[in-house]
Motif scaffolding. Sequence first.
Motif, PDB file in Angstrom:
ATOM      1  N   ASP A   1      -1.912 -39.969 -21.802  1.00  0.00           N
ATOM      2  CA  ASP A   1      -2.103 -38.516 -21.777  1.00  0.00           C
ATOM      3  C   ASP A   1      -2.934 -38.050 -22.970  1.00  0.00           C
ATOM      4  N   LEU A   2      -2.652 -38.620 -24.138  1.00  0.00           N
ATOM      5  CA  LEU A   2      -3.387 -38.245 -25.343  1.00  0.00           C
ATOM      6  C   LEU A   2      -4.862 -38.594 -25.212  1.00  0.00           C
ATOM      7  N   GLY A   3      -5.157 -39.753 -24.614  1.00  0.00           N
ATOM      8  CA  GLY A   3      -6.550 -40.141 -24.403  1.00  0.00           C
ATOM      9  C   GLY A   3      -7.274 -39.209 -23.445  1.00  0.00           C
ATOM     10  N   ILE A   4      -6.572 -38.805 -22.390  1.00  0.00           N
ATOM     11  CA  ILE A   4      -7.170 -37.861 -21.441  1.00  0.00           C
ATOM     12  C   ILE A   4      -7.486 -36.542 -22.144  1.00  0.00           C
ATOM     13  N   PHE A   5      -6.550 -36.074 -22.966  1.00  0.00           N
ATOM     14  CA  PHE A   5      -6.760 -34.830 -23.721  1.00  0.00           C
ATOM     15  C   PHE A   5      -7.975 -34.949 -24.634  1.00  0.00           C
ATOM     16  N   ALA A   6      -8.106 -36.091 -25.316  1.00  0.00           N
ATOM     17  CA  ALA A   6      -9.228 -36.277 -26.230  1.00  0.00           C
ATOM     18  C   ALA A   6     -10.558 -36.258 -25.478  1.00  0.00           C
ATOM     19  N   GLN A   7     -10.601 -36.885 -24.310  1.00  0.00           N
ATOM     20  CA  GLN A   7     -11.830 -36.866 -23.516  1.00  0.00           C
ATOM     21  C   GLN A   7     -12.167 -35.441 -23.086  1.00  0.00           C
ATOM     22  N   SER A   8     -11.177 -34.679 -22.676  1.00  0.00           N
ATOM     23  CA  SER A   8     -11.424 -33.284 -22.303  1.00  0.00           C
ATOM     24  C   SER A   8     -12.000 -32.514 -23.481  1.00  0.00           C
ATOM     25  N   LEU A   9     -11.442 -32.755 -24.663  1.00  0.00           N
ATOM     26  CA  LEU A   9     -11.918 -32.073 -25.865  1.00  0.00           C
ATOM     27  C   LEU A   9     -13.377 -32.444 -26.155  1.00  0.00           C
ATOM     28  N   MET A  10     -13.700 -33.733 -26.029  1.00  0.00           N
ATOM     29  CA  MET A  10     -15.073 -34.165 -26.311  1.00  0.00           C
ATOM     30  C   MET A  10     -16.070 -33.585 -25.316  1.00  0.00           C
ATOM     31  N   LEU A  11     -15.668 -33.485 -24.060  1.00  0.00           N
ATOM     32  CA  LEU A  11     -16.557 -32.892 -23.059  1.00  0.00           C
ATOM     33  C   LEU A  11     -16.723 -31.396 -23.293  1.00  0.00           C
ATOM     34  N   ALA A  12     -15.632 -30.718 -23.665  1.00  0.00           N
ATOM     35  CA  ALA A  12     -15.720 -29.292 -23.974  1.00  0.00           C
ATOM     36  C   ALA A  12     -16.635 -29.056 -25.172  1.00  0.00           C
ATOM     37  N   ALA A  13     -16.577 -29.943 -26.156  1.00  0.00           N
ATOM     38  CA  ALA A  13     -17.462 -29.839 -27.315  1.00  0.00           C
ATOM     39  C   ALA A  13     -18.919 -30.064 -26.912  1.00  0.00           C
ATOM     40  N   ALA A  14     -19.148 -31.089 -26.096  1.00  0.00           N
ATOM     41  CA  ALA A  14     -20.517 -31.388 -25.658  1.00  0.00           C
ATOM     42  C   ALA A  14     -21.112 -30.226 -24.883  1.00  0.00           C
TER      43      ALA A  14
ATOM     44  N   ILE B   1     -12.480 -24.781 -28.072  1.00  0.00           N
ATOM     45  CA  ILE B   1     -12.579 -26.144 -27.549  1.00  0.00           C
ATOM     46  C   ILE B   1     -11.190 -26.732 -27.322  1.00  0.00           C
ATOM     47  N   LEU B   2     -10.294 -26.520 -28.261  1.00  0.00           N
ATOM     48  CA  LEU B   2      -8.919 -27.007 -28.105  1.00  0.00           C
ATOM     49  C   LEU B   2      -8.241 -26.337 -26.915  1.00  0.00           C
ATOM     50  N   GLN B   3      -8.496 -25.044 -26.745  1.00  0.00           N
ATOM     51  CA  GLN B   3      -7.903 -24.328 -25.614  1.00  0.00           C
ATOM     52  C   GLN B   3      -8.393 -24.896 -24.294  1.00  0.00           C
ATOM     53  N   ALA B   4      -9.678 -25.211 -24.219  1.00  0.00           N
ATOM     54  CA  ALA B   4     -10.216 -25.803 -22.993  1.00  0.00           C
ATOM     55  C   ALA B   4      -9.559 -27.149 -22.709  1.00  0.00           C
ATOM     56  N   ALA B   5      -9.314 -27.934 -23.760  1.00  0.00           N
ATOM     57  CA  ALA B   5      -8.719 -29.257 -23.586  1.00  0.00           C
ATOM     58  C   ALA B   5      -7.272 -29.199 -23.125  1.00  0.00           C
TER      59      ALA B   5
ATOM     60  N   GLY C   1     -21.213 -32.269 -31.301  1.00  0.00           N
ATOM     61  CA  GLY C   1     -21.036 -33.697 -31.202  1.00  0.00           C
ATOM     62  C   GLY C   1     -19.662 -34.115 -31.680  1.00  0.00           C
ATOM     63  N   THR C   2     -19.208 -35.279 -31.229  1.00  0.00           N
ATOM     64  CA  THR C   2     -17.911 -35.818 -31.619  1.00  0.00           C
ATOM     65  C   THR C   2     -18.021 -37.327 -31.800  1.00  0.00           C
ATOM     66  N   CYS C   3     -17.033 -37.865 -32.480  1.00  0.00           N
ATOM     67  CA  CYS C   3     -16.866 -39.315 -32.539  1.00  0.00           C
ATOM     68  C   CYS C   3     -15.378 -39.595 -32.659  1.00  0.00           C
ATOM     69  N   ALA C   4     -14.805 -40.226 -31.642  1.00  0.00           N
ATOM     70  CA  ALA C   4     -13.400 -40.635 -31.704  1.00  0.00           C
ATOM     71  C   ALA C   4     -13.301 -41.866 -32.587  1.00  0.00           C
ATOM     72  N   GLN C   5     -12.301 -41.894 -33.491  1.00  0.00           N
ATOM     73  CA  GLN C   5     -12.261 -42.915 -34.530  1.00  0.00           C
ATOM     74  C   GLN C   5     -10.875 -43.543 -34.653  1.00  0.00           C
ATOM     75  N   GLY C   6     -10.756 -44.757 -34.139  1.00  0.00           N
ATOM     76  CA  GLY C   6      -9.512 -45.487 -34.313  1.00  0.00           C
ATOM     77  C   GLY C   6      -9.247 -45.847 -35.762  1.00  0.00           C
ATOM     78  N   ALA C   7     -10.278 -45.797 -36.600  1.00  0.00           N
ATOM     79  CA  ALA C   7     -10.122 -46.138 -38.017  1.00  0.00           C
ATOM     80  C   ALA C   7      -9.057 -45.297 -38.705  1.00  0.00           C
ATOM     81  N   TRP C   8      -8.787 -44.119 -38.170  1.00  0.00           N
ATOM     82  CA  TRP C   8      -7.830 -43.235 -38.830  1.00  0.00           C
ATOM     83  C   TRP C   8      -6.374 -43.646 -38.634  1.00  0.00           C
ATOM     84  N   ASN C   9      -6.102 -44.685 -37.820  1.00  0.00           N
ATOM     85  CA  ASN C   9      -4.722 -45.178 -37.841  1.00  0.00           C
ATOM     86  C   ASN C   9      -4.555 -46.287 -38.881  1.00  0.00           C
ATOM     87  N   ASN C  10      -5.584 -46.508 -39.694  1.00  0.00           N
ATOM     88  CA  ASN C  10      -5.445 -47.270 -40.929  1.00  0.00           C
ATOM     89  C   ASN C  10      -5.249 -46.284 -42.088  1.00  0.00           C
TER      90      ASN C  10
END
Length: 222
Positions: free
Chosen positions: A144-157, A29-33, A162-171
Amino acid sequence: MHIDDALRARRSIRAFRPDPVPLELVREILQAATLSPSGTNIQPWKVHVAAGAVRARLEAEVLAHRESDPEDKAAEFPRSSKRKEPYTTRMRTLGKAMYGLLEIPKGDQAANWRQWGRNYQFFDAPVGLIFTIDKDLDAMSFVDLGIFAQSLMLAAAARGLGTCAQGAWNNYWTVTRRVLSIPEDEYIVFGMSLGYADETAPVNSLVAEREPVDSFASFHGF
């Protein structure tokens, strides 16, 4: 899976089954992203992948820190807590729908606190990803990082994950940095849960509303 089907299949999963995700599949999945575009091809994304005992330690130590010092929740980089319309209404609409499915009544601060803590358990997903970026890069690299994350989520789907992007982790980023040995010259931007969705969980039936094209797009010269 057709790209449109992957876009429709992808949603934020907030309850996962415990089934493990093989390392080979995570790497695939990471390789696809990596095919994601980036400005001048700098490819600024960095991903710290946690599973097994490391993921369990990260969860335990962040939750313990959160309970001992709940006010230590500022992001490492500037973020605005202010929102204007129409963003406030969209956010509240999603929150009302989600907390309704979770049967958390409005005003129940203890239940809200517990549910927010589920972020730091990766919603029970077996794999957690922490996305970082060099501190000396500008705002375009965050794009760029956001685009990469979307690619990763689509590759996973497309692979049934399933995925969930979580802004909570910058706390509580000080704990995440320590546990995962993330260099000081990287911002911890967000996290992501990765695993197999628990389709029996009511919260996973949530489908966030989307605005029609004409509400955000202006067409010139057609």
